[in-house]
Write an enzyme that holds these catalytic residues in place. Structure first.
Site, PDB file in Angstrom:
ATOM      1  N   LYS A 148     -73.397  47.975  79.839  1.00 45.07           N
ATOM      2  CA  LYS A 148     -73.164  48.474  78.721  1.00 45.07           C
ATOM      3  C   LYS A 148     -74.184  48.100  77.564  1.00 45.07           C
ATOM      4  CE  LYS A 148     -71.913  46.523  75.439  1.00 45.07           C
ATOM      5  NZ  LYS A 148     -72.108  45.004  74.617  1.00 45.07           N
ATOM      6  N   HIS A 178     -68.460  43.376  81.034  1.00 44.57           N
ATOM      7  CA  HIS A 178     -68.096  42.129  81.614  1.00 44.57           C
ATOM      8  C   HIS A 178     -66.917  41.482  81.134  1.00 44.57           C
ATOM      9  CE1 HIS A 178     -69.779  40.327  77.884  1.00 44.57           C
ATOM     10  NE2 HIS A 178     -69.475  39.283  78.255  1.00 44.57           N
ATOM     11  N   HIS A 240     -65.649  46.648  75.055  1.00 49.62           N
ATOM     12  CA  HIS A 240     -64.882  45.281  75.243  1.00 49.62           C
ATOM     13  C   HIS A 240     -63.542  45.490  74.669  1.00 49.62           C
ATOM     14  CE1 HIS A 240     -68.620  43.802  77.015  1.00 49.62           C
ATOM     15  NE2 HIS A 240     -69.022  43.189  75.666  1.00 49.62           N
TER      16      HIS A 240
HETATM   17  C1  BG6 Z   1     -71.824  41.413  74.738  1.00 49.64           C
HETATM   18  C2  BG6 Z   1     -72.621  41.717  73.551  1.00 49.64           C
HETATM   19  O1  BG6 Z   1     -71.648  42.563  75.316  1.00 49.64           O
HETATM   20  O2  BG6 Z   1     -70.963  40.482  74.685  1.00 49.64           O
HETATM   21  C3  BG6 Z   1     -72.927  40.586  72.600  1.00 49.64           C
HETATM   22  O3  BG6 Z   1     -73.865  42.783  73.717  1.00 49.64           O
HETATM   23  C4  BG6 Z   1     -72.068  39.727  72.656  1.00 49.64           C
HETATM   24  O4  BG6 Z   1     -73.417  41.023  71.587  1.00 49.64           O
HETATM   25  C5  BG6 Z   1     -71.418  39.272  73.988  1.00 49.64           C
HETATM   26  O5  BG6 Z   1     -72.195  38.480  72.220  1.00 49.64           O
HETATM   27  C6  BG6 Z   1     -69.926  38.432  73.935  1.00 49.64           C
HETATM   28  O6  BG6 Z   1     -69.800  38.211  75.128  1.00 49.64           O
HETATM   29  P1  BG6 Z   1     -68.885  36.733  75.525  1.00 49.64           P
HETATM   30  O7  BG6 Z   1     -68.662  36.829  76.892  1.00 49.64           O
HETATM   31  O8  BG6 Z   1     -69.807  35.712  74.853  1.00 49.64           O
HETATM   32  O9  BG6 Z   1     -67.499  36.859  74.406  1.00 49.64           O
END
Ligand code: BG6
Length: 494
Positions: A148, A178, A240
């Site tokens: 993404k 993710h 997300h």
């Molecule tokens: C990513 C974003 O998809 O997710 C980032 O592009 C963000 O900006 C990250 O920091 C956060 O992921 P997690 O798993 O650390 O919450």
């Protein structure tokens, strides 16, 4: 310890092999799967990028990445040596007309599962796929993995989906979000559909509202170019956070089949009430951090992080109130907030149940807390059901809120795999359940786009908030206007 089932032998080509995502997430994830015996030792990881590196130089880069991003206790020198031996590197400018794709034909084994992981900017997805197709590298057993964001808006998402679709079928296309690979997110399905006690109370009769918070302490992390074009709405909400909302709000799928699960998520996205300019003004708040302090250390503001003297209208914080227009969720607001440079890294979902219709206990109403279910994605993954219980000992029947608490790591006594570990192995297995189908991506853009348009056409800028605060005060007003308040009990998180 659950039994680990090895996946088939595979070749994985990672475009963008020297980039941040590969070094920070993909190589550590593959290392863990290798260490735990899930990635067969004949498999190969082939880094591809423009820089001219030898296999050895790429392995050195990978080693540094592992030393940086894997806990020292998990790095065993012999295992690392064997893992690095599976790494190769092919220098290529994947968008150049005269790129030498034969280098891959020489390395790739046609009998194996082949994963093309595009850890690049989304505008390269179409061109790279076209080149792979032209070079005859796409076999029946090939899959493509796209990070993404898929595009920048609905139109560009649509174009990418179309271009990639000319070369890879929908079954071969794995669009990563993710968050769907996080253990607690997968647990939402178990929570709702493997327990009798929740599903019967999972609706507007019993639930007052839902909150989803994804707070980060980090700023731009060297991604200024990407982030300033993107902003929090595109970076976090479009994908997300809407995916989390879907898992909370969706109906039970008829089976666990990938498409049946995705059908139900799609219905939620389509049921989101579209926002017009007036709704955007009243139901959304955008902010941008200024200098402040996090964990006692001073941090610069967004513009300084960007290295820019000029103002930027990019939001680093979003709070909004969404509505899902279905019987189940009528008049149950979903409050979402996310931001960079907030006081804590914490992602959680709060299901706030309704107040008691009548209280038998002679207690000051201010001390009552309606039940809530707090689902913690990170850190300290787990769930807590807040209930009123009697204070122990004499002194009358006084009540106070207590939590029924499950901390997953403590309960299961094992390390929680990173989302990428699970998702990478799912691509090799060919299981798309935890990936976004094209129509989900499009539906999410369809909902988000009017918000972007309304923001763009307004003369005002994102509201400033000091780094280390919980965002602009307007975000607090957004929920308090409705007589509700953001869940605050995050302080036990590290
Ligand atoms: C990513 C974003 O998809 O997710 C980032 O592009 C963000 O900006 C990250 O920091 C956060 O992921 P997690 O798993 O650390 O919450």
């Amino acid at each position: 310890m659950p039994k680990i089932i090895p996946v088939a032998v595979f070749d994985c080509v990672v475009f963008g092999a020297t980039g941040d995502l590969t070094l920070r997430k993909l190589l550590p994830a593959l290392y863990y799967r290798f260490r735990d015996g899930q990635m067969p030792s004949q498999s190969r990881i082939i880094g591809a990028a423009r820089s001219h590196l030898s296999d050895e130089a790429f392995r050195d880069t990978a080693l540094k990445a592992l030393e940086h991003h894997v806990s020292p206790g998990d790095l065993d020198s012999e295992t690392v040596r064997r893992f690095l031996g599976q790494l190769h590197y092919v220098p290529i400018d994947a968008t150049a007309e005269d790129a030498d794709w034969d280098q891959f034909t020489a390395v790739l084994d046609p009998s194996r599962v082949r994963v093309f992981y595009l850890a690049t900017s989304p505008d390269l997805y179409g061109p790279i796929c076209r080149s792979l197709g032209k070079a005859g590298l796409v076999t029946e057993q090939s899959r493509v993995v796209l990070e993404k964001p898929i595009g920048h808006d609905l139109e560009s998402a649509h174009a990418i989906i179309h271009q990639v679709g000319q070369v890879f079928s929908e079954q071969q296309t794995f669009r990563i979000d993710h968050y769907l690979g996080k253990e607690t997110v997968q647990n939402l399905m178990a929570l709702r559909f493997a327990n009798t006690i929740f599903e019967r109370v999972w609706d507007a009769d019993m639930i007052d509202h839902v909150q989803i918070t994804v707070a980060e302490t980090v700023g731009l992390e060297g991604r200024a170019g990407y982030y300033d074009r993107s902003g929090a709405l595109r970076d976090m909400v479009q994908n997300h956070m809407l995916q989390l909302l879907c898992l909370i709000a969706m109906e039970s799928p008829v089976s666990l089949d990938a498409d049946r699960v995705r059908d139900e998520k799609l219905k939620v996205l389509r049921a989101l009430k579209p926002m017009d300019a007036h709704d955007v003004a009243t139901h959304t708040v955008r902010g941008q951090y200024t200098h402040g302090a996090i964990a006692g250390k001073p941090v610069p503001g967004y513009l300084a992080d960007l290295g820019s003297d000029e103002a930027s209208s990019t939001e680093t914080f979003v709070a909004l109130k969404a509505e899902v227009r279905t019987w189940r969720w009528a008049n149950v607001p979903f409050y979402l907030r996310t931001g960079k440079r907030l006081p804590q890294k914490v992602s959680e979902i709060v299901i706030q149940f309704r107040k008691l219709p009548f209280s038998l206990f002679p207690q000051d109403a201010a001390e009552w807390r309606p039940n809530s279910l707090i689902i913690r994605l990170q850190p300290e993954e787990g769930m807590r059901l807040e209930m009123m219980t009697k204070d122990p000992g004499p002194g009358g029947l006084r009540l106070s809120p207590t939590g029924l608490d499950i901390r997953f790591e403590k309960t299961f006594g094992m390390r929680f795999p990173d989302a990428y570990e699970r998702l990478l192995m799912d691509t090799v297995r060919g299981n798309p359940t935890l990936f976004m189908r094209h129509d989900e991506v499009e539906a999410a853009w369809t909902w988000v786009e009017p918000i972007i348009e309304a923001w763009t056409s307004r003369p005002d800028q994102p509201r400033p908030y000091a780094a280390g605060s919980w965002g602009p005060t307007a975000a607090i007003a957004l929920i308090e206007r409705d007589g509700r308040t953001w869940h605050e009990e995050m302080t036990h998180a590290k």
